[in-house]
Scaffold this motif. Structure first.
Motif, PDB file in Angstrom:
ATOM      1  N   ASP A  24       0.825  -1.209   0.000  1.00  0.00           N
ATOM      2  CA  ASP A  24       0.000   0.000   0.000  1.00  0.00           C
ATOM      3  C   ASP A  24       0.861   1.263   0.000  1.00  0.00           C
ATOM      4  O   ASP A  24       0.476   2.284  -0.578  1.00  0.00           O
ATOM      5  CB  ASP A  24      -0.940   0.015   1.214  1.00  0.00           C
ATOM      6  N   ILE A  25       2.024   1.198   0.623  1.00  0.00           N
ATOM      7  CA  ILE A  25       2.916   2.357   0.651  1.00  0.00           C
ATOM      8  C   ILE A  25       3.469   2.654  -0.736  1.00  0.00           C
ATOM      9  O   ILE A  25       3.727   3.806  -1.076  1.00  0.00           O
ATOM     10  CB  ILE A  25       4.049   2.131   1.678  1.00  0.00           C
ATOM     11  N   GLY A  26       3.642   1.602  -1.554  1.00  0.00           N
ATOM     12  CA  GLY A  26       4.005   1.833  -2.945  1.00  0.00           C
ATOM     13  C   GLY A  26       5.397   1.414  -3.359  1.00  0.00           C
ATOM     14  O   GLY A  26       5.881   1.858  -4.406  1.00  0.00           O
ATOM     15  N   VAL A  27       6.060   0.543  -2.578  1.00  0.00           N
ATOM     16  CA  VAL A  27       7.371   0.049  -3.022  1.00  0.00           C
ATOM     17  C   VAL A  27       7.184  -0.764  -4.297  1.00  0.00           C
ATOM     18  O   VAL A  27       6.114  -1.344  -4.525  1.00  0.00           O
ATOM     19  CB  VAL A  27       8.043  -0.813  -1.924  1.00  0.00           C
ATOM     20  N   ASN A  28       8.215  -0.820  -5.141  1.00  0.00           N
ATOM     21  CA  ASN A  28       8.037  -1.576  -6.391  1.00  0.00           C
ATOM     22  C   ASN A  28       8.794  -2.895  -6.416  1.00  0.00           C
ATOM     23  O   ASN A  28       8.797  -3.580  -7.432  1.00  0.00           O
ATOM     24  CB  ASN A  28       8.362  -0.720  -7.611  1.00  0.00           C
ATOM     25  N   SER A  29       9.413  -3.261  -5.293  1.00  0.00           N
ATOM     26  CA  SER A  29       9.933  -4.626  -5.171  1.00  0.00           C
ATOM     27  C   SER A  29      10.033  -5.000  -3.700  1.00  0.00           C
ATOM     28  O   SER A  29      10.230  -4.138  -2.833  1.00  0.00           O
ATOM     29  CB  SER A  29      11.288  -4.788  -5.870  1.00  0.00           C
ATOM     30  N   VAL A  30       9.877  -6.290  -3.442  1.00  0.00           N
ATOM     31  CA  VAL A  30       9.946  -6.826  -2.081  1.00  0.00           C
ATOM     32  C   VAL A  30      10.796  -8.085  -2.103  1.00  0.00           C
ATOM     33  O   VAL A  30      10.618  -8.963  -2.953  1.00  0.00           O
ATOM     34  CB  VAL A  30       8.536  -7.166  -1.525  1.00  0.00           C
ATOM     35  N   ARG A  54       6.794 -12.769  -8.744  1.00  0.00           N
ATOM     36  CA  ARG A  54       8.066 -13.347  -8.324  1.00  0.00           C
ATOM     37  C   ARG A  54       8.960 -13.567  -9.534  1.00  0.00           C
ATOM     38  O   ARG A  54       8.523 -14.022 -10.581  1.00  0.00           O
ATOM     39  CB  ARG A  54       7.827 -14.690  -7.624  1.00  0.00           C
ATOM     40  N   TYR A  55      10.252 -13.211  -9.394  1.00  0.00           N
ATOM     41  CA  TYR A  55      11.222 -13.523 -10.439  1.00  0.00           C
ATOM     42  C   TYR A  55      12.348 -14.397  -9.922  1.00  0.00           C
ATOM     43  O   TYR A  55      13.112 -14.968 -10.689  1.00  0.00           O
ATOM     44  CB  TYR A  55      11.778 -12.254 -11.088  1.00  0.00           C
ATOM     45  N   GLU A  56      12.440 -14.500  -8.596  1.00  0.00           N
ATOM     46  CA  GLU A  56      13.405 -15.389  -7.939  1.00  0.00           C
ATOM     47  C   GLU A  56      12.748 -15.825  -6.654  1.00  0.00           C
ATOM     48  O   GLU A  56      11.849 -15.140  -6.150  1.00  0.00           O
ATOM     49  CB  GLU A  56      14.716 -14.637  -7.681  1.00  0.00           C
ATOM     50  N   ILE A  57      13.166 -16.954  -6.098  1.00  0.00           N
ATOM     51  CA  ILE A  57      12.414 -17.548  -4.999  1.00  0.00           C
ATOM     52  C   ILE A  57      12.070 -16.567  -3.884  1.00  0.00           C
ATOM     53  O   ILE A  57      10.995 -16.637  -3.287  1.00  0.00           O
ATOM     54  CB  ILE A  57      13.161 -18.785  -4.429  1.00  0.00           C
ATOM     55  N   SER A  58      12.939 -15.609  -3.613  1.00  0.00           N
ATOM     56  CA  SER A  58      12.706 -14.682  -2.509  1.00  0.00           C
ATOM     57  C   SER A  58      12.444 -13.252  -2.959  1.00  0.00           C
ATOM     58  O   SER A  58      12.346 -12.357  -2.117  1.00  0.00           O
ATOM     59  CB  SER A  58      13.917 -14.684  -1.556  1.00  0.00           C
ATOM     60  N   ASN A  59      12.309 -13.024  -4.270  1.00  0.00           N
ATOM     61  CA  ASN A  59      12.244 -11.655  -4.777  1.00  0.00           C
ATOM     62  C   ASN A  59      11.060 -11.445  -5.702  1.00  0.00           C
ATOM     63  O   ASN A  59      10.818 -12.252  -6.608  1.00  0.00           O
ATOM     64  CB  ASN A  59      13.546 -11.305  -5.495  1.00  0.00           C
ATOM     65  N   PHE A  60      10.363 -10.315  -5.488  1.00  0.00           N
ATOM     66  CA  PHE A  60       9.124 -10.022  -6.184  1.00  0.00           C
ATOM     67  C   PHE A  60       9.142  -8.586  -6.694  1.00  0.00           C
ATOM     68  O   PHE A  60       9.709  -7.702  -6.060  1.00  0.00           O
ATOM     69  CB  PHE A  60       7.934 -10.185  -5.231  1.00  0.00           C
ATOM     70  N   ASN A  62      21.497  -8.362  -8.944  1.00  0.00           N
ATOM     71  CA  ASN A  62      21.354  -9.732  -8.448  1.00  0.00           C
ATOM     72  C   ASN A  62      21.100 -10.724  -9.571  1.00  0.00           C
ATOM     73  O   ASN A  62      21.593 -11.856  -9.524  1.00  0.00           O
ATOM     74  CB  ASN A  62      20.227  -9.799  -7.411  1.00  0.00           C
ATOM     75  N   VAL A  63      20.336 -10.320 -10.579  1.00  0.00           N
ATOM     76  CA  VAL A  63      20.120 -11.197 -11.731  1.00  0.00           C
ATOM     77  C   VAL A  63      21.462 -11.529 -12.381  1.00  0.00           C
ATOM     78  O   VAL A  63      21.684 -12.643 -12.860  1.00  0.00           O
ATOM     79  CB  VAL A  63      19.150 -10.562 -12.742  1.00  0.00           C
ATOM     80  N   GLY A  64      22.379 -10.570 -12.381  1.00  0.00           N
ATOM     81  CA  GLY A  64      23.716 -10.820 -12.905  1.00  0.00           C
ATOM     82  C   GLY A  64      24.420 -11.950 -12.165  1.00  0.00           C
ATOM     83  O   GLY A  64      25.039 -12.824 -12.779  1.00  0.00           O
ATOM     84  N   TYR A  65      24.312 -11.967 -10.835  1.00  0.00           N
ATOM     85  CA  TYR A  65      24.893 -13.067 -10.051  1.00  0.00           C
ATOM     86  C   TYR A  65      24.310 -14.406 -10.484  1.00  0.00           C
ATOM     87  O   TYR A  65      25.019 -15.404 -10.646  1.00  0.00           O
ATOM     88  CB  TYR A  65      24.605 -12.890  -8.563  1.00  0.00           C
ATOM     89  N   GLY A 124      14.209 -19.952 -14.668  1.00  0.00           N
ATOM     90  CA  GLY A 124      14.976 -21.197 -14.658  1.00  0.00           C
ATOM     91  C   GLY A 124      16.224 -21.162 -15.520  1.00  0.00           C
ATOM     92  O   GLY A 124      16.812 -20.102 -15.785  1.00  0.00           O
ATOM     93  N   ILE A 125      16.619 -22.322 -15.976  1.00  0.00           N
ATOM     94  CA  ILE A 125      17.834 -22.497 -16.769  1.00  0.00           C
ATOM     95  C   ILE A 125      17.563 -22.125 -18.217  1.00  0.00           C
ATOM     96  O   ILE A 125      16.600 -22.612 -18.823  1.00  0.00           O
ATOM     97  CB  ILE A 125      18.323 -23.953 -16.662  1.00  0.00           C
ATOM     98  N   ASP A 126      18.384 -21.264 -18.748  1.00  0.00           N
ATOM     99  CA  ASP A 126      18.301 -20.876 -20.159  1.00  0.00           C
ATOM    100  C   ASP A 126      19.079 -21.919 -20.963  1.00  0.00           C
ATOM    101  O   ASP A 126      20.306 -21.963 -20.921  1.00  0.00           O
ATOM    102  CB  ASP A 126      18.903 -19.483 -20.338  1.00  0.00           C
TER     103      ASP A 126
END
Length: 363
Positions: free
Chosen positions: A177-183, A231-237, A244-247, A309-311
Motif C-alpha cells: 500500500d505504501i508503494g514500493v516496487n519490489s519486495v 516473483r522472479y526469484e524464490i525470494s524476490n518479487f 542480483n540477476v547478474g549473479y 529457470g535455466i536458459d
C-alpha cells in the motif's frame, strides 16, 4: 567491452541484529576512515581495462549509516578507474539510517535504487530479533523513499519469533500500500553463534515450525502477486534487481571491501574477513579456480532459484550440448517438479519452496 557488476561492502552498522551472521560490526568510529582509505585503494588498484560497469551495489552492514563524504570518495574512485554505463545503482540501509538529506545526496550521486531492511512491521517481532527501529519509523521511512521517485526495495523476513500468518499478511499488504516496487521475502536462517541462536537454543524464544514458515511464504507470495509484484526469484518479487540477476546468470562481477567476493572468468576471488588485516594488508585476495563442472553446478544452482529457470541456449553455448543432455538425464526421475520447454528448465511454482533439496540432488 565486457560488462561488469561491482559490489562494495561497508561493514559498519549502528547496531548488530540478534540474527545477523554477516561480516559486519556495530559502529567502530576509529576504524571507518582507515577502512575507507583501504577500500578506495583496492578500487584504484583494480585493472579495469576491457570492462564497462553497468551495475553497482553498495551493501553491508549499513552503508547509509556512514557519513556521505565516505560514499562520495568511494564513488569517485569507481568513476576514476572504471568506464561506466550504469543501468542500476543500489544502496541498502535501514529505516533509522535514511533521511531526506541523505536521499537527496544519493540521487545526486547517481543512485537509482534504495533497499530498506524493514524485516517486519510488528513491534513485538522487531524487538525479538533486535531491530532498532519500530513499525512507525519503518512506514514513515518507506513513504519518504517512495516519494523520492527512485526504485524502492523492501526486505521482509518470515519464520521470526512472535510472527503469525496474520502478521505476515498484514505486513506485506502495508508495504504494498505504501508503494514500493519490489519486495525481498526471506526465511530466517538461524546461525550458530548469534544471540538469537542462543535464545532459541535455551528455549527463551520459540520460532515458527517449518510447516508454518512455508505457509507464511505462501501467503506472502500470494499477496504480493495479487498486487502485481510477480516473483522472479524464490525470494524476490516485483521489479527485478539487475545486479542480483547478474549473479544468478554467471555474469562477471568484482567485489571490493571486507569479505567481498568476485567472479572473473572462471576464477573466484575472496577478500579477507578480518577487519584489521584488510586495513593493514595490501595483498588481500585469495583465488579459487573453478573447473567446468564447478561452473555448470553453480549455474544450475543459481538459475533454478529464478522463475525463468535455466536458459537452455545460454547453457549449451557456454558449456556445450552435453551439459544439457546430462541435466535432462539427472532430472528424469523427478520431472514432475519441473517445467521443461525447448528454451527453459524451471522448477514448477508449487514446488519452488523445495528448490534447495531439488538443487542439492542435481549438483
Amino acid at each position: 567491452m565486457e560488462k561488469l557488476s561491482i559490489y562494495i561492502h561497508i561493514p559498519f552498522c549502528e547496531n548488530k541484529c540478534k540474527y545477523c551472521d554477516f561480516v559486519s560490526f556495530a559502529y567502530k568510529g576509529e576504524c571507518v576512515e582507515k577502512y575507507i582509505t583501504s577500500l578506495v585503494q583496492e578500487i584504484n588498484d583494480f585493472d579495469s581495462s576491457g570492462y564497462v560497469v553497468d551495475s553497482i551495489f553498495i551493501g553491508g552492514g549499513t552503508p547509509t549509516f556512514i557519513n556521505e563524504k565516505y560514499l562520495a570518495s568511494i564513488f569517485q574512485a569507481v568513476k576514476s578507474n572504471f568506464k561506466l554505463d550504469l543501468k542500476e545503482f543500489t544502496i541498502e540501509g535501514n529505516p533509522s539510517s535514511y533521511t531526506q538529506e541523505k536521499v537527496k545526496f544519493y540521487k545526486e550521486l547517481g543512485v537509482t535504487r534504495l533497499s530498506v531492511g524493514v524485516q517486519s512491521l510488528n513491534d513485538e517481532v522487531l524487538k525479538g530479533i533486535g531491530r532498532i527501529h519500530n513499525s512507525k519509523q519503518a512506514c514513515d521511512c518507506l513513504k519518504m523513499l517512495v516519494q523520492s521517485g527512485l526504485d524502492i526495495n523492501c526486505d521482509m523476513m518470515i519464520g521470526l519469533p512472535y510472527q503469525t500468518l496474520n502478521i505476515v499478511e498484514n505486513d506485506i499488504k502495508d508495504v504494498i500500500d505504501i508503494g514500493v516496487n519490489s519486495v525481498s521475502c526471506y526465511s530466517l536462517i538461524l546461525e550458530e553463534g548469534t544471540p538469537l541462536y542462543d535464545k532459541v537454543n535455551s528455549k527463551q524464544l520459540v520460532l515458527p515450525n517449518d510447516d508454518l514458515t512455508v505457509e507464511m511464504y505462501d501467503i506472502a507470495k500470494i499477496t504480493l502477486q495479487k498486487s502485481g509484484l510477480n516473483r522472479y526469484e524464490i525470494s524476490n518479487f516485483g521489479k527485478p534487481c539487475l545486479h542480483n540477476v547478474g549473479y544468478w546468470t554467471l555474469k562477471e562481477y568484482v567485489g571490493f571491501g571486507l569479505s567481498a567476493h568476485s567472479l572473473i572468468g572462471n576464477v573466484r576471488y575472496y577478500n579477507t574477513s578480518d577487519l584489521c588485516e584488510y586495513i593493514a594488508s595490501s595483498s588481500r585476495l585469495v583465488e579459487e579456480v573453478l573447473s567446468k563442472d564447478d561452473m555448470i553446478a553453480e549455474y544450475i544452482m543459481l538459475a533454478l532459484r529464478m522463475d525463468s529457470g535455466i536458459d537452455i541456449g545460454f547453457m549449451a553455448n557456454k558449456f556445450g550440448l552435453e551439459s544439457i543432455k546430462k541435466l535432462l538425464y539427472d532430472i528424469e526421475n523427478n520431472k514432475k517438479y519441473y517445467n521443461i520447454t525447448d528454451k527453459n528448465i524451471a522448477i514448477k511454482d508449487d514446488y519452488m519452496y523445495l528448490s534447495n533439496s531439488l538443487i542439492t540432488n542435481l549438483i
